[in-house]
Design an enzyme around this catalytic site. Structure first.
Site, PDB file in Angstrom:
ATOM      1  N   LYS A 150       0.847  -1.199   0.000  1.00 18.02           N
ATOM      2  CA  LYS A 150       0.000   0.000   0.000  1.00 18.02           C
ATOM      3  C   LYS A 150       0.881   1.247   0.000  1.00 18.02           C
ATOM      4  O   LYS A 150       1.738   1.403   0.861  1.00 18.02           O
ATOM      5  CB  LYS A 150      -0.927   0.004   1.219  1.00 18.02           C
ATOM      6  CG  LYS A 150      -2.074  -0.971   1.102  1.00 18.02           C
ATOM      7  CD  LYS A 150      -2.833  -1.120   2.396  1.00 18.02           C
ATOM      8  CE  LYS A 150      -3.599   0.114   2.774  1.00 18.02           C
ATOM      9  NZ  LYS A 150      -4.476  -0.111   3.931  1.00 18.02           N
ATOM     10  N   HIS A 186      -6.644   2.668  13.920  1.00 20.54           N
ATOM     11  CA  HIS A 186      -6.253   3.690  12.953  1.00 20.54           C
ATOM     12  C   HIS A 186      -7.370   4.667  12.594  1.00 20.54           C
ATOM     13  O   HIS A 186      -7.082   5.772  12.130  1.00 20.54           O
ATOM     14  CB  HIS A 186      -5.704   3.033  11.690  1.00 20.54           C
ATOM     15  CG  HIS A 186      -4.283   2.576  11.843  1.00 20.54           C
ATOM     16  ND1 HIS A 186      -3.885   1.712  12.843  1.00 20.54           N
ATOM     17  CD2 HIS A 186      -3.154   2.872  11.137  1.00 20.54           C
ATOM     18  CE1 HIS A 186      -2.580   1.491  12.731  1.00 20.54           C
ATOM     19  NE2 HIS A 186      -2.123   2.178  11.725  1.00 20.54           N
ATOM     20  N   HIS A 217      -5.936   8.280  12.621  1.00 21.74           N
ATOM     21  CA  HIS A 217      -5.922   9.181  11.470  1.00 21.74           C
ATOM     22  C   HIS A 217      -6.706  10.459  11.757  1.00 21.74           C
ATOM     23  O   HIS A 217      -6.340  11.542  11.296  1.00 21.74           O
ATOM     24  CB  HIS A 217      -6.488   8.469  10.240  1.00 21.74           C
ATOM     25  CG  HIS A 217      -5.568   7.430   9.682  1.00 21.74           C
ATOM     26  ND1 HIS A 217      -5.987   6.489   8.759  1.00 21.74           N
ATOM     27  CD2 HIS A 217      -4.256   7.182   9.905  1.00 21.74           C
ATOM     28  CE1 HIS A 217      -4.958   5.714   8.434  1.00 21.74           C
ATOM     29  NE2 HIS A 217      -3.901   6.110   9.118  1.00 21.74           N
ATOM     30  N   GLU A 225       2.906   0.165  16.530  1.00 24.37           N
ATOM     31  CA  GLU A 225       2.515  -0.792  15.494  1.00 24.37           C
ATOM     32  C   GLU A 225       2.854  -2.222  15.904  1.00 24.37           C
ATOM     33  O   GLU A 225       2.177  -3.165  15.494  1.00 24.37           O
ATOM     34  CB  GLU A 225       3.177  -0.434  14.166  1.00 24.37           C
ATOM     35  CG  GLU A 225       2.719   0.886  13.560  1.00 24.37           C
ATOM     36  CD  GLU A 225       1.308   0.847  12.988  1.00 24.37           C
ATOM     37  OE1 GLU A 225       0.673  -0.242  12.992  1.00 24.37           O
ATOM     38  OE2 GLU A 225       0.831   1.900  12.534  1.00 24.37           O
ATOM     39  N   ASN A 278      -5.979  -2.095  10.334  1.00 25.31           N
ATOM     40  CA  ASN A 278      -6.356  -0.731  10.682  1.00 25.31           C
ATOM     41  C   ASN A 278      -6.840  -0.613  12.129  1.00 25.31           C
ATOM     42  O   ASN A 278      -7.421   0.417  12.502  1.00 25.31           O
ATOM     43  CB  ASN A 278      -7.452  -0.226   9.735  1.00 25.31           C
ATOM     44  CG  ASN A 278      -6.901   0.080   8.358  1.00 25.31           C
ATOM     45  OD1 ASN A 278      -5.872   0.714   8.217  1.00 25.31           O
ATOM     46  ND2 ASN A 278      -7.584  -0.406   7.330  1.00 25.31           N
TER      47      ASN A 278
END
Length: 352
Positions: A142, A240, A244, A184, A237
């Site tokens: 990605k 996330h 974000h 992460e 995700n």
């Protein structure tokens, strides 16, 4: 390559290796490039990394050219991308060229998107230098750039020929960026490696090569099942959607990994609130993150602004609130139609 952990990703066109360990930039990557027969090699990096690793790398790659971009998420834009295209044209890059993305997640995303689109695609090697990029951003194909409305809204899937994660590069990684990468690692543990979460709580991120390889393996296993994010890849995700939104609402004053840490606590709280997970999940997540010196609350943002920023999350469809949540550690689930009131309650709970 005997001293390197070697993992394998099943890409769209080919399998490719992920090599983790000391010395990958010094020996394994130059050897790989020499065998490739590329017409031109461009190493794309940023201003802090160019003198640390970029100049040394091009010395090991005869004829390679170094392209240096400004450092920071705020430069992961279409404007910077256009400048990179211009640099590639100026050095005579063509469809037989190789682009090496040397840096953290921003460089990997931006240079990877350039490789996916320049002359409809040129070869790419990912050479992550940050912990976050080693365990997450460099793996899975990605790539993309940010738009004013949100992160990674212009992007593509671009498999590299290989990933070379040289753990020697972590010696110069700022402490704050090291912590960002650990967020992460915790995410990976929550998704599919509960013993890794226990290890982090008891021993921290040592030995680092093993911890990186375990976290990377979680992502690789998910990517191998769902390369283009049609189903289970969405698990990556976790945390996330909150993260974000925090990044966007703060104009990227919040680093990605620190926002992910708060987002993981948010995912735990929302999982408990919706009755999916037993009480205590969020507290467990928070304890591990705090032990790794990561933030678990925010103080400087408006929950209403965070909700508005979430509207641009790519998992949402027709404005339907969608989150990756947990039935428990190691049991992620994509949850749709999450009530706004529950999300707002969690956002309030996350505010210190």
């Amino acid at each position: 390559m005997a001293n390197l952990h070697e993992l394998t990703v099943r890409g769209a066109e080919r399998e490719y290796p992920v090599l983790v360990g000391p010395g990958a930039l010094e020996s394994a990557l130059p050897e790989f490039v020499r065998r490739g027969g590329f017409s031109q090699v461009a190493v794309v990096t940023n201003t802090p990394l160019a003198p640390l690793y970029g100049l040394a790398l091009i010395e090991r790659l005869p004829g390679a050219r170094l392209i240096t971009l400004p450092d920071g998420e705020q430069y992961k834009t279409l404007q910077t991308l256009a400048g990179l295209y211009g640099e590639l044209l100026a050095i005579g890059a063509d469809r037989a060229s190789l682009l090496i993305a040397l840096g953290g997640g921003v460089i990997g995303d931006l240079a990877g998107f350039a490789a996916a689109t320049f002359m409809r695609g040129i070869a790419l090697v990912q050479a992550p230098t940050s912990l976050l990029a080693m365990v997450d951003a460099s793996i899975g194909g990605k790539v993309g750039v940010d738009l004013p409305q949100g992160k990674n809204l212009a992007g593509a899937f671009k498999d590299p020929l290989a990933v070379f994660a040289d753990t020697d590069a972590l010696r110069t990684l700022p402490r704050v960026e090291w912590r960002c990468g650990l967020a992460e690692v915790v995410k990976a543990a929550l998704i599919a490696d509960p013993p890794l979460l226990d290890h982090l709580a008891a021993h921290g991120p040592e030995p680092v090569e093993t911890v990186i390889a375990r976290a990377a393996r979680v992502k690789i296993d998910v990517v191998n099942r769902d390369r283009t994010e049609q189903n289970v890849r969405a698990y990556l995700n976790l945390g996330h959607t909150f993260a974000h939104a925090i990044e966007q609402a703060s104009a990227y004053a919040w680093r990605h990994g620190e926002a992910v840490a708060v987002g993981l606590v948010g995912a735990g709280l929302l999982s408990e609130r919706l009755g999916m997970a037993a009480p205590g999940l969020a507290e467990r997540i928070e304890q591990v993150l705090a032990g790794l010196e990561l933030p678990t609350r925010y103080t400087d943002l408006d929950p209403e602004a965070l909700w508005a920023a979430m509207a641009h999350d790519k998992k949402w469809r027709a404005g339907v609130a969608t989150f990756v949540l947990l039935d428990g550690i190691g049991r992620p689930r994509v949850t749709r139609d999450v009530p706004r009131a529950d999300v707002m309650a969690v956002l309030e709970a996350l505010r210190a």
